[in-house]
Design a protein around this motif. Structure first.
Motif, PDB file in Angstrom:
ATOM      1  N   ASN A  26       0.843  -1.194   0.000  1.00 47.15           N
ATOM      2  CA  ASN A  26       0.000   0.000   0.000  1.00 47.15           C
ATOM      3  C   ASN A  26       0.878   1.244   0.000  1.00 47.15           C
ATOM      4  N   GLU A  51     -13.000  -4.654  -2.621  1.00 49.97           N
ATOM      5  CA  GLU A  51     -11.913  -5.642  -2.685  1.00 49.97           C
ATOM      6  C   GLU A  51     -12.266  -6.718  -3.701  1.00 49.97           C
ATOM      7  N   ARG A  88      -1.161  -9.895  -0.146  1.00 49.85           N
ATOM      8  CA  ARG A  88      -1.044 -11.355  -0.209  1.00 49.85           C
ATOM      9  C   ARG A  88      -1.579 -11.874   1.116  1.00 49.85           C
ATOM     10  N   PHE A 131      -4.611 -13.432  -3.346  1.00 48.11           N
ATOM     11  CA  PHE A 131      -4.226 -12.036  -3.502  1.00 48.11           C
ATOM     12  C   PHE A 131      -5.496 -11.208  -3.534  1.00 48.11           C
ATOM     13  N   ALA A 132      -5.464 -10.078  -2.847  1.00 43.72           N
ATOM     14  CA  ALA A 132      -6.593  -9.154  -2.832  1.00 43.72           C
ATOM     15  C   ALA A 132      -6.131  -7.827  -3.400  1.00 43.72           C
ATOM     16  N   ALA A 133      -6.933  -7.262  -4.283  1.00 41.86           N
ATOM     17  CA  ALA A 133      -6.687  -5.926  -4.819  1.00 41.86           C
ATOM     18  C   ALA A 133      -7.761  -5.005  -4.261  1.00 41.86           C
ATOM     19  N   GLN A 176      -5.384   3.384  -2.218  1.00 43.72           N
ATOM     20  CA  GLN A 176      -3.950   3.212  -1.997  1.00 43.72           C
ATOM     21  C   GLN A 176      -3.628   2.953  -0.531  1.00 43.72           C
ATOM     22  N   SER A 231      -9.487  -0.891  -4.066  1.00 46.24           N
ATOM     23  CA  SER A 231      -9.697   0.363  -4.801  1.00 46.24           C
ATOM     24  C   SER A 231      -9.303   1.564  -3.945  1.00 46.24           C
ATOM     25  N   ILE A 257      -4.991   2.466  -5.679  1.00 52.22           N
ATOM     26  CA  ILE A 257      -4.954   1.007  -5.727  1.00 52.22           C
ATOM     27  C   ILE A 257      -3.978   0.472  -4.686  1.00 52.22           C
ATOM     28  N   SER A 258      -4.178  -0.765  -4.284  1.00 47.66           N
ATOM     29  CA  SER A 258      -3.220  -1.467  -3.435  1.00 47.66           C
ATOM     30  C   SER A 258      -3.486  -2.959  -3.555  1.00 47.66           C
ATOM     31  N   LEU A 259      -2.603  -3.743  -2.952  1.00 44.99           N
ATOM     32  CA  LEU A 259      -2.646  -5.190  -3.099  1.00 44.99           C
ATOM     33  C   LEU A 259      -2.227  -5.830  -1.786  1.00 44.99           C
TER      34      LEU A 259
END
Length: 162
Positions: free
Chosen positions: A17, A52, A33, A110-112, A116, A114, A29-31
């Motif tokens: 993030n 998410e 694990r 993995f999660a993305a 940052q 909406s 955006i961010s991701l």
């Protein structure tokens, strides 16, 4: 890289993030694990600032979210599914959701997001592990249980230093 999931829930989240990867600041955006031990639980929680999308890479997860209500006599509805590698599930912003590894082996997803800088509000921690604690009369009435039950649950959160 995977994190250590040796905790009370059997789950760990490693985030990318705006704090851990400054290059995504302002991109929205961010991701993350997420590693799950067998039967590990990503406890019911909300993401108050973002939606998410989750994709399973390994293992088998039971996932779901509960709708909000806006009309009298309308019940909260659970949308859930068992996901296998390659499956995707979306969790709308602000709704309570969870993931449970229902397999006998580890799971990875993995999660993305909406945002940052996603937010996280783990429901049991917020209700029973807040500082200072929520008055046990309030929680007993809300959950329709004896205050001794609330006191016991709150003591477990104090013991585990959530």
């Amino acid at each position: 890289m995977p994190g250590s999931a040796l905790n009370q829930f059997g789950v760990t989240v490693v985030a990318a993030n705006a704090y851990t990867l400054p290059g995504i600041n302002t991109l929205g955006i961010s991701l993350a694990r997420i590693d799950y031990l067998p039967y590990g639980l990503n406890a019911p929680h909300t993401n108050p600032r973002e939606s998410e999308i989750l994709v399973v890479l390994e293992g088998m997860l039971y996932v779901g979210f509960v709708t909000s209500t806006s009309a009298p006599n309308v019940k909260n509805r659970l949308f859930s599914k068992i996901l296998h590698p390659g499956d995707v599930f979306v969790f709308p912003m602000g709704l309570i959701h969870f993931q449970l590894n229902v397999g006998k082996t580890k799971a990875i997803a993995f999660a993305a997001f909406s945002s940052q800088l996603p937010g996280l509000n783990i429901i049991p921690n917020a209700l029973f592990g807040s500082h200072p604690p929520i008055n046990d009369d309030i929680l007993a009435k809300a959950f329709q249980v004896d205050k001794k039950v609330v006191d016991y649950i709150q003591s477990e959160f104090e013991r585990d230093n959530f």
